[in-house]
Design a protein around this motif. Structure first.
Motif, mmCIF file in Angstrom:
data_model
loop_
_atom_site.group_PDB
_atom_site.id
_atom_site.type_symbol
_atom_site.label_atom_id
_atom_site.label_comp_id
_atom_site.label_asym_id
_atom_site.label_seq_id
_atom_site.Cartn_x
_atom_site.Cartn_y
_atom_site.Cartn_z
ATOM 1 N N TYR A 1 40.990 69.865 17.588
ATOM 2 C CA TYR A 1 42.243 69.652 17.266
ATOM 3 C C TYR A 1 42.731 68.958 16.085
ATOM 4 C CZ TYR A 1 46.835 66.953 17.930
ATOM 5 O OH TYR A 1 47.959 66.303 17.703
ATOM 6 N N ARG B 1 54.911 75.653 23.636
ATOM 7 C CA ARG B 1 54.324 74.419 23.827
ATOM 8 C C ARG B 1 53.824 74.332 25.451
ATOM 9 N NH1 ARG B 1 55.890 69.654 26.474
ATOM 10 N NH2 ARG B 1 55.234 67.832 26.143
ATOM 11 N N GLY B 2 52.695 73.929 25.712
ATOM 12 C CA GLY B 2 52.012 73.590 27.042
ATOM 13 C C GLY B 2 52.594 72.345 27.539
ATOM 14 N N TRP C 1 49.943 67.465 20.772
ATOM 15 C CA TRP C 1 48.815 68.278 20.824
ATOM 16 C C TRP C 1 49.112 69.624 21.610
ATOM 17 C CZ3 TRP C 1 43.751 65.637 23.190
ATOM 18 C CH2 TRP C 1 42.586 66.404 23.015
ATOM 19 N N PRO C 2 49.882 69.555 22.698
ATOM 20 C CA PRO C 2 50.128 70.535 23.600
ATOM 21 C C PRO C 2 51.016 71.700 22.733
ATOM 22 C CG PRO C 2 51.316 68.856 24.650
ATOM 23 C CD PRO C 2 50.708 68.275 23.423
ATOM 24 N N PRO D 1 48.097 74.807 23.490
ATOM 25 C CA PRO D 1 48.978 74.677 24.835
ATOM 26 C C PRO D 1 48.254 74.240 26.283
ATOM 27 C CG PRO D 1 49.594 76.546 23.641
ATOM 28 C CD PRO D 1 48.549 76.099 23.089
ATOM 29 N N THR D 2 46.947 74.392 26.122
ATOM 30 C CA THR D 2 45.869 74.208 27.042
ATOM 31 C C THR D 2 44.831 73.131 26.626
ATOM 32 O OG1 THR D 2 44.672 76.076 26.861
ATOM 33 C CG2 THR D 2 46.354 76.229 28.540
ATOM 34 N N GLY D 3 45.112 72.590 25.510
ATOM 35 C CA GLY D 3 44.244 71.633 24.942
ATOM 36 C C GLY D 3 43.173 72.134 24.074
ATOM 37 N N PRO E 1 47.361 67.292 26.432
ATOM 38 C CA PRO E 1 47.725 68.621 27.348
ATOM 39 C C PRO E 1 47.359 68.418 29.091
ATOM 40 C CG PRO E 1 46.486 68.865 25.254
ATOM 41 C CD PRO E 1 46.664 67.341 25.478
ATOM 42 N N GLN E 2 48.218 68.771 29.630
ATOM 43 C CA GLN E 2 48.100 68.634 31.222
ATOM 44 C C GLN E 2 46.753 69.461 31.624
ATOM 45 O OE1 GLN E 2 49.566 66.567 33.756
ATOM 46 N NE2 GLN E 2 47.898 67.392 34.959
ATOM 47 N N SER F 1 52.216 68.632 29.092
ATOM 48 C CA SER F 1 51.324 67.423 28.827
ATOM 49 C C SER F 1 51.618 66.543 30.052
ATOM 50 C CB SER F 1 51.856 66.656 27.538
ATOM 51 O OG SER F 1 53.103 65.838 27.915
#
Ligand code: PNW
Length: 483
Positions: free
Chosen positions: A181, A65-66, A117-118, A122-124, A160-161, A68
């Motif tokens: 997505y 997971r990335g 979503w992340p 992980p990066t969107g 995602p951040q 958020s």
């Protein structure tokens, strides 16, 4: 001695009146083995409960997971109550099978969850992380095995951040990434999930996250930028509806869950009902109205003036891509009165003395569950409505034996369900109801200090205990009636 209240008891009063002979037979009619006449719901009414990914899952660094925007925001000092984060939350990521067993035990017909979503991207955007969808696939299989229908929300605030770093909802590109997505999720889950919601509460995350900054990403945009971000979100909704349709198996239904302004006429007279009907469109003009009508209302555009969003006719068409159902998140009533102003209505402010639940914003107005779906169905000709959230925060202090008697939450739910019953009896097409929330969880900036669950969670041990409200809701479901 007060002149208003006599010290005489009711029995003495009754004995002194013509009521006296009637009393014994009246008492005899009360049969303690039975409850009152049931306020029954139609057969097949879907009783559900809801949660959201960041609020319950935990495991924020697991299986690829990335981060958020909520990871970033909650780890920023001073942003949340006690500095609470969703790092562990309810550890639902690992305990989901036990949670499903608890749902089954309660008798839930449906469960509304959201996808992080992340976890999937992980990066969107770009390459998918297969371990992300795998978790939700196992969750869905577990629900179906328990006889519980999955209702899936694609966005419950954990952007995602990496996308926020590129402008987040201020960037038009985020809408395209969201649609990609959404299509990916439809590819992988629509064989088993038949109801998808694009967004949860656009109104909340735009206004709180980008407007006053009390939610992630903590921005305070000027009105023009805020309106543009809002426009990108409704556009993302439309693009996602199209992507889901393009990728989903036949028969899949698409909608959204929005905390509309739940307009309630101050008095049930034609003039105030009319005012509440006008207000339903205008107060939801930037969200549900543009989605269902494909245009920003004249009043909305004139109210925004120079800060109005920039848009094209093609975008409006996309935004208004047909949807199958509307989810209404309803907590409070927004009282409306008739007015001679050009708008034709006025919102009525809450008096300071108006009672509230533990959350100061949560002022009970049960009639909202009668009027909001009724007016929405008539204004927009909606054929399928769900109450996708309704619930209350309570102090929830366990007794020495560990029981939680949340009588205030039970009263709240009973009053709202009574009003919902009234709407459904009149033929308002509400097909299901999701209580928020299945269990106490991470209440965003309020952290773990504010509890909305019908199951109590001891966050030190992760033990879940049904509160009185869970026992209450079990009766509602079992009887298919207000209990
Ligand atoms: C909703 N307000 O949020 C969300 O969908 C849930 O994630 C949340 O836990 C639940 O309601 C309870 O708060 C809201 O200030 C947050 O009016 C704030 C407001 C309304 C809804």
């Amino acid at each position: 001695m007060s002149t208003r209240f006599s010290r005489r008891t009711f029995a003495q009063l009754a004995a002194a009146s013509a009521l006296a002979p009637a009393l014994p037979s009246f008492a005899a009619k009360l049969d303690s083995s039975q409850s009152s006449t049931p306020l029954s719901f139609p057969k097949g009414f879907l009783w559900g409960s809801a949660t959201a990914s960041y609020q319950v899952e935990g495991a924020v660094k697991e299986d690829g997971r990335g981060p958020s925007i909520w990871d970033t925001f909650s780890h920023t000092p001073g942003k949340t109550h006690n500095g609470d984060t969703g790092d562990v939350a309810n550890n639902h990521y690992h305990l989901f099978q036990a949670d499903i067993a608890l749902m089954k035990d309660l008798g839930l017909k449906t469960y509304r969850f959201s996808i992080g979503w992340p976890r999937l991207f992980p990066t969107g955007s770009g390459a998918a992380n297969p371990r992300g969808i795998d978790f939700y696939s196992r969750l869905v299989d577990g629900l179906l095995a328990a006889g519980i229908q999955p209702y899936c929300t694609l966005y419950h605030w954990d952007l995602p951040q990496a996308l926020e770093d590129k402008g987040g909802w201020q960037s038009r590109d985020t809408a395209d990434h969201f649609a990609a997505y959404a299509g990916y999720v439809a590819d992988h889950l629509s064989d088993r999930v038949k109801h998808f919601m694009t967004f949860n509460e656009m109104h909340s995350f735009i206004d709180l996250g980008y407007g006053n900054g009390i939610h992630a990403p903590g921005l305070k945009l000027a009105p023009a930028a805020l309106n543009q971000a809002r426009h990108h979100v409704v556009l993302a909704h439309g693009l996602a509806v199209q992507a889901i349709r393009a990728h989903a198996k036949p028969g899949v239904k698409v909608g959204l869950a929005e905390n509309i302004t739940c307009t309630v006429p101050v008095i049930d007279t034609p003039e105030h009902v009319h005012a509440a009907t006008i207000a339903m469109r205008e107060e939801n003009a930037g969200y549900l109205n543009v989605i269902l009508e494909g245009r920003y209302t004249d009043l909305f555009l004139s109210r925004q003036g120079a800060a109005a969003p920039k848009f094209t006719a093609a975008e409006l068409k996309t935004i208004a891509s047909p949807i199958d159902f509307v989810g209404i998140n309803c907590y409070t009533a927004d009282f409306v009165r008739a007015s001679t102003s050009p708008a034709g209505y006025a919102m009525v402010p809450y008096p300071e003395s108006y009672p509230h639940m533990l959350s100061p914003w949560l002022r009970p107005g049960p009639e909202a569950l009668y009027w909001a779906p009724k007016i929405a169905a008539s204004v927009w000709n909606i054929k399928e409505i769900y109450i996708t959230e309704n619930g209350a925060s309570s102090s929830d202090i366990p007794t020495a034996e560990g029981a939680v008697y949340d009588t205030d939450r039970v009263c709240y739910l009973r009053n709202y369900l009574t009003q919902l019953h009234r709407a459904v009896s009149e033929g308002v097409p509400v097909r299901g109801y999701f209580v928020w929330s299945f269990m106490d969880n991470y209440e965003w900036a309020d952290g773990y200090g504010t509890r909305f669950g019908i199951h109590y969670v001891d966050f030190a041990t992760q033990k879940r205990t049904p509160k009185l409200s869970a026992h209450y809701y079990r009766q509602v479901i079992a009887r298919n009636a207000v209990a």
